[in-house]
Design a protein around this motif. Structure first.
Motif, mmCIF file in Angstrom:
data_model
loop_
_atom_site.group_PDB
_atom_site.id
_atom_site.type_symbol
_atom_site.label_atom_id
_atom_site.label_comp_id
_atom_site.label_asym_id
_atom_site.label_seq_id
_atom_site.Cartn_x
_atom_site.Cartn_y
_atom_site.Cartn_z
ATOM 1 N N GLU A 180 3.332 6.733 -7.957
ATOM 2 C CA GLU A 180 4.225 5.769 -7.304
ATOM 3 C C GLU A 180 5.078 6.436 -6.233
ATOM 4 O OE1 GLU A 180 7.769 2.567 -8.512
ATOM 5 O OE2 GLU A 180 6.779 3.782 -10.051
ATOM 6 N N SER A 181 5.522 7.669 -6.500
ATOM 7 C CA SER A 181 6.364 8.375 -5.523
ATOM 8 C C SER A 181 5.632 8.606 -4.206
ATOM 9 C CB SER A 181 6.828 9.713 -6.100
ATOM 10 O OG SER A 181 5.711 10.522 -6.456
ATOM 11 N N ILE A 220 3.040 6.743 -3.040
ATOM 12 C CA ILE A 220 2.867 5.440 -2.398
ATOM 13 C C ILE A 220 4.155 5.024 -1.693
ATOM 14 C CG2 ILE A 220 2.469 2.981 -2.811
ATOM 15 C CD1 ILE A 220 -0.060 4.666 -2.972
ATOM 16 N N LYS A 221 5.300 5.237 -2.331
ATOM 17 C CA LYS A 221 6.578 4.881 -1.703
ATOM 18 C C LYS A 221 6.828 5.710 -0.454
ATOM 19 C CE LYS A 221 9.014 2.973 -5.702
ATOM 20 N NZ LYS A 221 10.161 3.115 -6.632
ATOM 21 N N ILE A 233 4.683 4.226 2.252
ATOM 22 C CA ILE A 233 5.312 2.975 2.699
ATOM 23 C C ILE A 233 6.470 3.269 3.655
ATOM 24 C CG2 ILE A 233 6.779 1.069 1.900
ATOM 25 C CD1 ILE A 233 4.966 0.994 -0.630
ATOM 26 N N SER A 265 6.940 -3.265 5.323
ATOM 27 C CA SER A 265 7.896 -4.162 4.685
ATOM 28 C C SER A 265 7.270 -5.544 4.583
ATOM 29 C CB SER A 265 9.212 -4.220 5.472
ATOM 30 O OG SER A 265 8.974 -4.654 6.805
ATOM 31 N N GLN A 293 -1.189 -1.362 -4.654
ATOM 32 C CA GLN A 293 0.137 -0.791 -4.870
ATOM 33 C C GLN A 293 1.073 -1.128 -3.719
ATOM 34 O OE1 GLN A 293 -1.657 3.258 -5.935
ATOM 35 N NE2 GLN A 293 0.266 3.345 -7.063
ATOM 36 N N ILE A 294 0.576 -1.078 -2.493
ATOM 37 C CA ILE A 294 1.425 -1.378 -1.336
ATOM 38 C C ILE A 294 1.809 -2.852 -1.311
ATOM 39 C CG2 ILE A 294 1.436 -1.542 1.192
ATOM 40 C CD1 ILE A 294 -0.157 1.077 1.210
ATOM 41 N N GLN A 338 1.980 -4.951 -3.808
ATOM 42 C CA GLN A 338 2.881 -5.255 -4.915
ATOM 43 C C GLN A 338 4.293 -4.723 -4.661
ATOM 44 O OE1 GLN A 338 2.089 -7.061 -7.930
ATOM 45 N NE2 GLN A 338 0.480 -7.606 -6.498
ATOM 46 N N THR A 339 4.386 -3.587 -4.002
ATOM 47 C CA THR A 339 5.685 -2.959 -3.768
ATOM 48 C C THR A 339 6.440 -3.608 -2.619
ATOM 49 O OG1 THR A 339 4.799 -0.849 -4.565
ATOM 50 C CG2 THR A 339 6.844 -0.752 -3.303
ATOM 51 N N THR A 340 5.714 -4.047 -1.585
ATOM 52 C CA THR A 340 6.379 -4.496 -0.360
ATOM 53 C C THR A 340 6.215 -5.982 -0.061
ATOM 54 O OG1 THR A 340 4.425 -4.054 1.012
ATOM 55 C CG2 THR A 340 5.976 -2.225 0.661
ATOM 56 N N ASN A 341 5.284 -6.645 -0.739
ATOM 57 C CA ASN A 341 4.945 -8.034 -0.431
ATOM 58 C C ASN A 341 4.432 -8.183 1.004
ATOM 59 O OD1 ASN A 341 4.646 -10.708 -1.349
ATOM 60 N ND2 ASN A 341 6.554 -11.339 -0.361
#
Length: 248
Positions: free
Chosen positions: A20-21, A23-24, A27, A33, A51-52, A54-57
Motif C-alpha cells: 500500500e505504501s 501504491i500511495k 499516486i 485524485s 488499488q489506485i 479504490q484509493t483515489t476514486n
C-alpha cells in the motif's frame, strides 16, 4: 523463449502485488485524485489499477496484450482494453489521460521509443510514472537468488532498459522535470512461502532461464530454507521515474 501469460494468469494474483505504501507513493507522484483519468499500461490482472481506483476514486483504464490476464481484471469490475502496446498505437485519442502508470512493464517492450512516444501522445497536461529496476538494483539481487539461479541477473540486465536510456527518450520526447526515486517494491522472507512463489515462477525471469537451471535452483533454495534457523529477507528494489508533460 516466449512467456506464456495464459499460464501465469492462473497464479498471478496469489503471488504478485504491491504494498500500500508504494501504491500511495505512485499516486502522489502521479498527482492522481478523484475524477482524474488514469491509464495503467500493461495492467495484467489489474492489481495496480484496482488499488489506485479504490484509493483515489479516479477513472482508471487498463491496457494489456494478454486476454487471460484481462479476464481476471474484468472480474474486478475494471475497465480494460486488449492491445499490443509494443507494436501498435495505443487505442486512445490524443490527450486522453491525466496520468499514465507503467509498473514493471517496460522490460517487456521491444520498441521502447515508440511506446513512450505513444504515452506522450495520449497524455494531456500530466505525469508519466514508470516503475522499473535499474541495472545496479538488478546486480544487487539477494545473494541467494544470484547463487542458486546464476543466469538471473544477466537475463534481467538484458531486458530491462537502463535508467539513462529511459531518461534520454523522455527528454527527447519533451517530458520535463524528470525525477527518480528508489523504492522497496517488496520485503520478502526467504521461507517456504517464498519457495512457493519461486516454484510458481512469480516473476517472468524464471520463465526465461533453462528448465534445468530453474529446477536445480529450486532444489538448492528448498535445501537452504530447510537448513535455516530463521528466514533471511530479500528486498526487491525498484526505481520510480516520473516525467511531466505540459501543453501551453
Amino acid at each position: 523463449m516466449a512467456i506464456n501469460y495464459t499460464d501465469i494468469s492462473k497464479t498471478y494474483d496469489s503471488y504478485r502485488s504491491y504494498p500500500e505504501s508504494l501504491i500511495k507513493r505512485v499516486i502522489a507522484l502521479g498527482k492522481v485524485s478523484a475524477a482524474k483519468k488514469v491509464l495503467d499500461l500493461g495492467c495484467g490482472t489489474g492489481n495496480v489499477a484496482w488499488q489506485i481506483s479504490q484509493t483515489t476514486n479516479s477513472d482508471v483504464i487498463g491496457v494489456d496484450a494478454s486476454f487471460a490476464m484481462l479476464e481476471i481484471a474484468r472480474d474486478k469490475s475494471l475497465e480494460v482494453t486488449c492491445a499490443d502496446i509494443d507494436n501498435w498505437q495505443l487505442p486512445f485519442r490524443d490527450g486522453s489521460f491525466n496520468t499514465i502508470i507503467g509498473a514493471y512493464v517496460i522490460h517487456q517492450i521491444q520498441n521502447l521509443d515508440f511506446m513512450l512516444s505513444e504515452c506522450h501522445r495520449v497524455l494531456r497536461n500530466g505525469v508519466l510514472v514508470i516503475l522499473t529496476s535499474s541495472h545496479k538494483q538488478i546486480e544487487n539481487q539477494h545473494p541467494i537468488i544470484k547463487d542458486f539461479f546464476p543466469s538471473y541477473v544477466d537475463i534481467d540486465k538484458g531486458r530491462f532498459p537502463d535508467i539513462h536510456r529511459i531518461d534520454r527518450i523522455l527528454d527527447y520526447l519533451g517530458f520535463k522535470d524528470i525525477q527518480h526515486e528508489e523504492v522497496t517494491v517488496a520485503h520478502l522472507p526467504v521461507d517456504y512461502e517464498f519457495l512457493q512463489r519461486v516454484k510458481s515462477k512469480y516473476v517472468s525471469t524464471y520463465h526465461l532461464m533453462s528448465q534445468s537451471e530453474f529446477e536445480n535452483g529450486v532444489n538448492q533454495l528448498e535445501a537452504f530454507i530447510m537448513n535455516s534457523k530463521q528466514p533471511e529477507f530479500r528486498d526487491w528494489q525498484g526505481t520510480i521515474i516520473c516525467g511531466l508533460k505540459t501543453v501551453s
